[in-house]
Design a protein around this motif. Structure first.
Motif, short mmCIF file in Angstrom:
data_model
loop_
_atom_site.label_atom_id
_atom_site.label_comp_id
_atom_site.label_asym_id
_atom_site.label_seq_id
_atom_site.Cartn_x
_atom_site.Cartn_y
_atom_site.Cartn_z
N LEU A 10 0.83 -1.20 0.00
CA LEU A 10 0.00 0.00 0.00
C LEU A 10 0.87 1.25 0.00
CD1 LEU A 10 -2.73 1.42 0.19
CD2 LEU A 10 -2.61 1.17 2.68
N ALA A 11 1.94 1.23 0.80
CA ALA A 11 2.83 2.39 0.85
C ALA A 11 3.45 2.66 -0.52
CB ALA A 11 3.92 2.16 1.90
N LEU A 12 3.89 1.60 -1.20
CA LEU A 12 4.50 1.78 -2.52
C LEU A 12 3.47 2.27 -3.55
CD1 LEU A 12 6.82 -1.37 -2.69
CD2 LEU A 12 7.43 0.98 -2.12
N ALA A 13 2.24 1.79 -3.42
CA ALA A 13 1.19 2.25 -4.33
C ALA A 13 0.90 3.72 -4.13
CB ALA A 13 -0.07 1.42 -4.13
N VAL A 14 0.89 4.18 -2.88
CA VAL A 14 0.65 5.59 -2.60
C VAL A 14 1.80 6.44 -3.13
CG1 VAL A 14 0.54 7.29 -0.72
CG2 VAL A 14 -0.89 5.24 -0.65
N LEU A 15 3.04 5.96 -2.96
CA LEU A 15 4.18 6.69 -3.51
C LEU A 15 4.08 6.81 -5.02
CD1 LEU A 15 7.25 5.35 -1.48
CD2 LEU A 15 5.91 7.42 -1.10
N GLU A 16 3.63 5.73 -5.67
CA GLU A 16 3.46 5.78 -7.13
C GLU A 16 2.40 6.81 -7.51
OE1 GLU A 16 2.75 2.68 -10.82
OE2 GLU A 16 1.79 2.28 -8.90
N ARG A 17 1.29 6.84 -6.78
CA ARG A 17 0.24 7.81 -7.07
C ARG A 17 0.73 9.24 -6.89
NH1 ARG A 17 -3.53 6.16 -3.66
NH2 ARG A 17 -3.39 7.86 -2.16
N LEU A 18 1.60 9.44 -5.92
CA LEU A 18 2.16 10.77 -5.68
C LEU A 18 3.30 11.10 -6.64
CD1 LEU A 18 2.28 10.78 -1.76
CD2 LEU A 18 0.64 11.97 -3.23
N GLY A 19 3.65 10.14 -7.50
CA GLY A 19 4.72 10.38 -8.45
C GLY A 19 6.10 10.33 -7.84
N ILE A 20 6.24 9.58 -6.74
CA ILE A 20 7.52 9.53 -6.02
C ILE A 20 8.28 8.26 -6.33
CG2 ILE A 20 8.57 9.49 -3.72
CD1 ILE A 20 6.18 11.12 -2.74
N ALA A 21 7.58 7.14 -6.48
CA ALA A 21 8.28 5.86 -6.70
C ALA A 21 7.34 4.90 -7.40
CB ALA A 21 8.75 5.27 -5.37
N GLU A 22 7.90 3.79 -7.86
CA GLU A 22 7.10 2.76 -8.49
C GLU A 22 6.27 2.04 -7.45
OE1 GLU A 22 9.61 0.20 -10.66
OE2 GLU A 22 10.23 1.73 -12.11
N GLY A 23 5.12 1.50 -7.87
CA GLY A 23 4.20 0.87 -6.93
C GLY A 23 4.63 -0.50 -6.49
N GLY A 24 3.76 -1.13 -5.65
CA GLY A 24 4.08 -2.44 -5.06
C GLY A 24 4.00 -3.56 -6.07
N GLU A 25 4.36 -4.74 -5.62
CA GLU A 25 4.41 -5.89 -6.48
C GLU A 25 2.99 -6.36 -6.81
OE1 GLU A 25 5.89 -5.38 -3.71
OE2 GLU A 25 8.04 -5.83 -3.83
N ASP A 26 2.84 -6.87 -8.04
CA ASP A 26 1.53 -7.35 -8.46
C ASP A 26 1.08 -8.52 -7.60
OD1 ASP A 26 1.48 -5.50 -10.45
OD2 ASP A 26 2.24 -6.87 -12.01
N GLY A 27 -0.20 -8.51 -7.25
CA GLY A 27 -0.79 -9.65 -6.57
C GLY A 27 -0.58 -9.68 -5.08
N GLU A 28 0.16 -8.73 -4.51
CA GLU A 28 0.37 -8.76 -3.08
C GLU A 28 -0.86 -8.21 -2.36
OE1 GLU A 28 4.72 -8.39 -1.47
OE2 GLU A 28 4.21 -6.68 -2.71
N GLU A 29 -1.30 -8.91 -1.36
CA GLU A 29 -2.43 -8.47 -0.55
C GLU A 29 -1.92 -8.06 0.81
OE1 GLU A 29 -5.31 -8.10 -1.78
OE2 GLU A 29 -5.08 -9.18 -3.65
N ASP A 30 -2.82 -7.57 1.65
CA ASP A 30 -2.44 -7.12 2.98
C ASP A 30 -1.70 -8.18 3.76
OD1 ASP A 30 -5.10 -4.83 3.94
OD2 ASP A 30 -3.50 -4.70 2.47
N GLY A 31 -2.11 -9.44 3.62
CA GLY A 31 -1.49 -10.49 4.39
C GLY A 31 -0.20 -11.02 3.77
N GLU A 32 0.21 -10.51 2.59
CA GLU A 32 1.38 -11.01 1.88
C GLU A 32 2.41 -9.91 1.75
OE1 GLU A 32 -1.40 -13.98 -0.81
OE2 GLU A 32 -0.10 -12.49 -1.76
N ASP A 33 2.76 -9.32 2.86
CA ASP A 33 3.63 -8.17 2.86
C ASP A 33 5.07 -8.57 3.07
OD1 ASP A 33 4.48 -5.59 2.87
OD2 ASP A 33 3.90 -5.19 4.95
#
Length: 241
Positions: free
Chosen positions: A217-240
């Motif tokens: 989620l943190a990586l996805a938010v960074l991507e939305r803010l244009g700061i970094a690439e998002g999280g890995e595909d398919g990862e859920e809350d329990g697969e961090d």
């Protein structure tokens, strides 16, 4: 829509009251000189101290600590007018915030500093940039501030950046894994202002989705803010991982 998806919560953008106590200020190599200057009062070499640093670096926090110690009033530079000068120095100590911002009356500021020196009234001024970079047009004021003692807050080192992010999450009553802190610290600008922006956005996002704050989620938010690439595909809350 997944049957087990958590209900979406309403995220209200309510202001978070920052805690400006002395015990809440985190000292590191970037701000230790500034903190020491505040702590040195009343043994300042001059009645005036100029505190500079980028937005979100802790200038207002340090100013609040000093204001508490010195029983000082705090005003914005834009509120220092010719009519208000005498009243501003009547309390015996004064913080003037944001002298770098537009709307300041430079002649009134110069008059205030002269009156403060005459009355031995200590004044702490904050600025988002060095005196030579804020476009002062009144030569007397520019000269006066150049000669005044000054101290700058530098960019935070890695340890301070991480410690501040932990504190920002705690202030919002959020508990996050250290892997989230590590992921953020490696990717965001080395700026406490940016750290505050990212933590606030993560808080809103997690509340709106009804999810805890994870690394994906943190990586996805960074991507939305244009700061970094998002999280890995398919990862859920329990697969961090």
């Amino acid at each position: 829509m997944r049957e087990n998806a958590p209900p979406k919560q309403l995220a209200f953008d309510l202001p978070l009251d920052p805690r400006y106590g002395r015990e809440d200020f985190l000292v590191g190599t970037a701000n230790e000189a500034a903190y020491a200057s505040i702590e040195a009062w009343p043994d300042w070499p001059d009645t005036v101290l100029v505190l500079t640093g980028p937005p979100g670096s802790g200038k207002s926090h340090l100013a609040s600590i000093w204001a508490t110690r010195a029983h000082a009033w705090t005003v914005s530079a834009a509120d220092v007018t010719a009519e208000a000068v005498t009243h501003c120095v009547s309390n015996g100590a004064l913080v003037i915030e944001d002298i770098d911002r537009p709307g300041r009356d430079e002649a009134a500021l110069f008059h205030l500093l002269n009156l403060a020196r005459e009355r031995k009234c200590p004044v702490l001024l904050t600025s988002g940039a060095a005196i030579d970079q804020i476009g002062l047009t009144v030569a007397d004021l520019r000269s006066r501030l150049r000669l005044a003692p000054g101290v700058a807050i530098r960019e935070p080192d890695d340890a301070l950046l991480r410690a501040v992010m932990v504190k920002l999450f705690v202030d919002r009553q959020l508990v996050v894994d250290l892997r989230v802190i590590d992921a953020l610290a490696l990717r965001i600008d080395r700026s406490l202002g940016r750290a505050r922006e990212v933590v606030a956005e993560l808080d809103r996002d997690a509340l709106g989705r009804g999810r805890r704050i994870t690394r994906p989620l943190a990586l996805a938010v960074l991507e939305r803010l244009g700061i970094a690439e998002g999280g890995e595909d398919g990862e859920e809350d329990g697969e961090d991982d």
